[in-house]
Design a protein around this motif. Structure first.
Motif, mmCIF file in Angstrom:
data_model
loop_
_atom_site.group_PDB
_atom_site.id
_atom_site.type_symbol
_atom_site.label_atom_id
_atom_site.label_comp_id
_atom_site.label_asym_id
_atom_site.label_seq_id
_atom_site.Cartn_x
_atom_site.Cartn_y
_atom_site.Cartn_z
ATOM 1 N N ASP A 181 -15.731 -18.608 97.785
ATOM 2 C CA ASP A 181 -14.621 -18.749 98.772
ATOM 3 C C ASP A 181 -13.902 -19.959 98.493
ATOM 4 O OD1 ASP A 181 -15.774 -16.885 100.693
ATOM 5 O OD2 ASP A 181 -17.227 -18.157 101.014
ATOM 6 N N TYR A 182 -14.518 -20.806 97.600
ATOM 7 C CA TYR A 182 -13.726 -22.172 97.367
ATOM 8 C C TYR A 182 -13.450 -22.091 95.812
ATOM 9 C CZ TYR A 182 -16.485 -23.183 101.574
ATOM 10 O OH TYR A 182 -17.197 -23.051 102.817
ATOM 11 N N SER A 183 -12.391 -21.535 95.339
ATOM 12 C CA SER A 183 -11.914 -21.504 93.953
ATOM 13 C C SER A 183 -11.580 -22.685 93.719
ATOM 14 C CB SER A 183 -10.537 -20.623 94.412
ATOM 15 O OG SER A 183 -10.900 -19.340 94.449
ATOM 16 N N ALA A 184 -11.892 -23.157 92.455
ATOM 17 C CA ALA A 184 -11.434 -24.588 91.808
ATOM 18 C C ALA A 184 -10.347 -24.372 90.855
ATOM 19 C CB ALA A 184 -12.835 -25.023 91.029
ATOM 20 N N TRP A 185 -9.683 -25.337 90.631
ATOM 21 C CA TRP A 185 -8.387 -25.671 89.967
ATOM 22 C C TRP A 185 -8.442 -26.575 88.975
ATOM 23 C CZ3 TRP A 185 -5.960 -21.005 91.163
ATOM 24 C CH2 TRP A 185 -6.207 -20.169 92.240
ATOM 25 N N TRP A 186 -7.596 -26.459 87.924
ATOM 26 C CA TRP A 186 -7.183 -27.661 87.183
ATOM 27 C C TRP A 186 -5.868 -27.460 86.485
ATOM 28 C CZ3 TRP A 186 -9.856 -23.839 85.034
ATOM 29 C CH2 TRP A 186 -9.412 -23.455 83.677
ATOM 30 N N SER A 187 -5.063 -28.478 86.216
ATOM 31 C CA SER A 187 -3.858 -28.304 85.422
ATOM 32 C C SER A 187 -3.834 -28.984 83.964
ATOM 33 C CB SER A 187 -3.073 -29.377 86.399
ATOM 34 O OG SER A 187 -1.616 -29.472 85.670
ATOM 35 N N LYS A 188 -3.217 -28.158 82.981
ATOM 36 C CA LYS A 188 -3.167 -28.765 81.813
ATOM 37 C C LYS A 188 -2.076 -30.087 81.667
ATOM 38 C CE LYS A 188 0.186 -25.287 80.394
ATOM 39 N NZ LYS A 188 0.490 -24.209 79.542
ATOM 40 N N GLU A 207 -6.518 -21.691 81.184
ATOM 41 C CA GLU A 207 -6.911 -20.259 81.568
ATOM 42 C C GLU A 207 -8.483 -20.238 81.860
ATOM 43 O OE1 GLU A 207 -3.552 -18.724 78.302
ATOM 44 O OE2 GLU A 207 -5.718 -18.393 78.002
ATOM 45 N N ALA A 208 -8.744 -19.231 82.472
ATOM 46 C CA ALA A 208 -9.999 -18.752 82.835
ATOM 47 C C ALA A 208 -10.264 -17.338 82.782
ATOM 48 C CB ALA A 208 -10.689 -19.440 84.157
ATOM 49 N N VAL A 209 -11.356 -16.833 82.286
ATOM 50 C CA VAL A 209 -11.700 -15.331 82.355
ATOM 51 C C VAL A 209 -12.264 -14.844 83.704
ATOM 52 C CG1 VAL A 209 -13.083 -13.672 81.346
ATOM 53 C CG2 VAL A 209 -12.453 -15.529 79.682
ATOM 54 N N PHE A 210 -13.118 -15.884 84.400
ATOM 55 C CA PHE A 210 -13.557 -15.472 85.517
ATOM 56 C C PHE A 210 -12.907 -16.699 86.448
ATOM 57 C CE2 PHE A 210 -16.896 -13.809 82.843
ATOM 58 C CZ PHE A 210 -16.599 -12.451 83.059
ATOM 59 N N ILE A 211 -12.909 -16.426 87.699
ATOM 60 C CA ILE A 211 -12.223 -17.464 88.652
ATOM 61 C C ILE A 211 -13.480 -18.509 89.003
ATOM 62 C CG2 ILE A 211 -11.468 -18.081 90.925
ATOM 63 C CD1 ILE A 211 -10.401 -15.327 91.078
ATOM 64 N N PRO A 212 -13.413 -19.811 88.489
ATOM 65 C CA PRO A 212 -14.310 -20.713 88.789
ATOM 66 C C PRO A 212 -14.217 -21.177 90.043
ATOM 67 C CG PRO A 212 -12.572 -21.858 87.497
ATOM 68 C CD PRO A 212 -11.995 -20.381 87.604
ATOM 69 N N ILE A 216 -19.403 -23.405 85.837
ATOM 70 C CA ILE A 216 -17.879 -23.524 85.788
ATOM 71 C C ILE A 216 -17.255 -23.313 84.502
ATOM 72 C CG2 ILE A 216 -15.881 -24.814 86.324
ATOM 73 C CD1 ILE A 216 -17.508 -26.242 88.492
ATOM 74 N N LEU A 217 -17.995 -23.902 83.346
ATOM 75 C CA LEU A 217 -17.562 -23.644 82.130
ATOM 76 C C LEU A 217 -17.578 -22.286 81.719
ATOM 77 C CD1 LEU A 217 -18.732 -26.967 80.453
ATOM 78 C CD2 LEU A 217 -16.439 -26.433 81.418
ATOM 79 N N GLY A 218 -18.978 -21.772 82.069
ATOM 80 C CA GLY A 218 -19.113 -20.192 81.642
ATOM 81 C C GLY A 218 -18.128 -19.350 82.142
ATOM 82 N N ALA A 219 -17.622 -19.698 83.471
ATOM 83 C CA ALA A 219 -16.435 -18.833 84.042
ATOM 84 C C ALA A 219 -15.238 -18.903 83.129
ATOM 85 C CB ALA A 219 -16.215 -19.172 85.461
ATOM 86 N N ILE A 220 -15.036 -20.153 82.871
ATOM 87 C CA ILE A 220 -13.543 -20.347 81.943
ATOM 88 C C ILE A 220 -13.740 -19.601 80.569
ATOM 89 C CG2 ILE A 220 -12.388 -22.275 81.055
ATOM 90 C CD1 ILE A 220 -13.407 -24.025 83.201
ATOM 91 N N ALA A 221 -14.756 -20.063 79.937
ATOM 92 C CA ALA A 221 -15.053 -19.105 78.869
ATOM 93 C C ALA A 221 -15.218 -17.496 78.775
ATOM 94 C CB ALA A 221 -16.201 -19.918 78.084
ATOM 95 N N GLY A 222 -15.624 -17.176 79.934
ATOM 96 C CA GLY A 222 -15.979 -15.635 79.989
ATOM 97 C C GLY A 222 -17.407 -15.359 79.809
ATOM 98 N N LEU A 223 -18.263 -16.143 79.921
ATOM 99 C CA LEU A 223 -19.817 -16.044 79.706
ATOM 100 C C LEU A 223 -20.315 -15.388 81.035
ATOM 101 C CD1 LEU A 223 -20.671 -18.869 77.724
ATOM 102 C CD2 LEU A 223 -20.077 -16.924 76.664
ATOM 103 N N LYS A 224 -21.185 -14.564 80.752
ATOM 104 C CA LYS A 224 -22.207 -14.035 81.906
ATOM 105 C C LYS A 224 -22.921 -14.647 82.647
ATOM 106 C CE LYS A 224 -22.272 -9.395 79.627
ATOM 107 N NZ LYS A 224 -23.042 -8.211 79.127
#
Length: 278
Positions: free
Chosen positions: A149-156, A138-143, A40-48
């Motif tokens: 199918d199960y997109s994850a979210w957070w709020s600042k 913000e996330a580069v890829f959808i976590p 999930i952190l990789g998706a947020i940071a935009g890592l492969k």
């Protein structure tokens, strides 16, 4: 510079697949675990992610040393457990089964939500990017939680109801307080259980070393156990595991290795508590 932050990750449903299942139903872990958090952190940071067999993905090689703590939260959580349903569906894609339709039964988490604590080294570029993206929501890829199918979210920012109760906690930052943990304490996150639970009373004259165990000094309402992945074994390309616990009970001093514990103070509210990061 190092800092500790937390954010609440949630989804409508989740599927944290157990790999050791070969029957006609796929089961899910109840608790989010570190290898999944790193994805999930990789998706947020935009890592492969994974691209080749027998080769670890970019996100794992760059983020695997980040200490992580996890606490289950939210309306779907009862004493650490989330409600689960079993869904059966038919996969008609030829890649899944070349000799007919594949019928799959899958256990699913309902309203999973977790507070994730991270100790980040802001002197490292990837961790600085991760820190900025989490704080900016913000996330580069959808976590997602196990399946796309199960997109994850957070709020600042904190999300509150009409009565000003906090439903989803925003991104928080903490100071680390000096502590030798020579007193009885509660641990907010799941923690690694070294041995079986032993009930005992606090005895001021007891000088036993409990560094390989944990003992309860003041029982709360529950103790939760689950064997969870901690990392990838880099020779076998499979999970390494540990036995984790979660409880609202107070633990006896010396129950857990103090080097794995952090005494945190939230910077704005000044609320203090103890977590274990692994």
């Amino acid at each position: 510079m190092k800092t500790v932050i937390s954010f609440d990750l949630y989804a409508d449903m989740g599927f944290l697949k157990k790999p050791d299942i070969n029957e006609k139903i796929y089961l899910t872990y109840n608790m989010l675990h570190k290898p999944c958090v790193l994805g999930i952190l990789g998706a947020i940071a935009g890592l492969k992610g994974f691209t080749k067999n027998n080769e670890f993905p970019e996100y794992y090689t760059k983020l695997k040393d980040i200490p992580v703590g996890i606490k289950p939260i939210g309306k779907g959580c009862e004493r650490g457990n989330f409600t689960k349903n079993v869904t059966t569906y038919t996969n008609t894609i030829g890649f899944a089964n070349t000799d007919g339709n594949l019928i799959v039964s899958e256990q699913t988490l309902i309203h999973p939500a977790y507070r994730i604590f991270l100790s980040l080294d802001l002197g490292k570029e990837d961790e600085q990017i991760l820190y900025d993206h989490i704080r900016q929501q913000e996330a580069v890829f959808i976590p997602y939680l196990g399946k796309n199918d199960y997109s994850a979210w957070w709020s600042k920012e904190d999300v509150k109801d009409e009565n000003d109760n906090v439903l989803i906690q925003g991104v928080k930052e903490y100071d680390i307080l000096q502590d030798d943990f020579n007193y009885d304490y509660k641990v907010e996150t799941v923690f690694i259980k070294q041995k079986a639970v032993v009930e005992s009373l606090v005895d001021e004259n007891d000088d036993d070393d409990f560094s390989d165990n944990f003992q309860i000094s003041d029982f709360g309402t529950y103790v939760y156990f689950e064997k969870l992945p901690t990392k990838y074994n880099e020779e076998l390309y499979q999970y390494d595991y540990a036995d984790f616990s979660l409880t609202d009970s107070r633990l006896k001093a010396g129950s857990l290795p103090p080097e794995t514990l952090l005494h945190l103070q939230e910077k704005k509210s000044k609320q203090e508590f103890v977590v274990q990061l692994n």
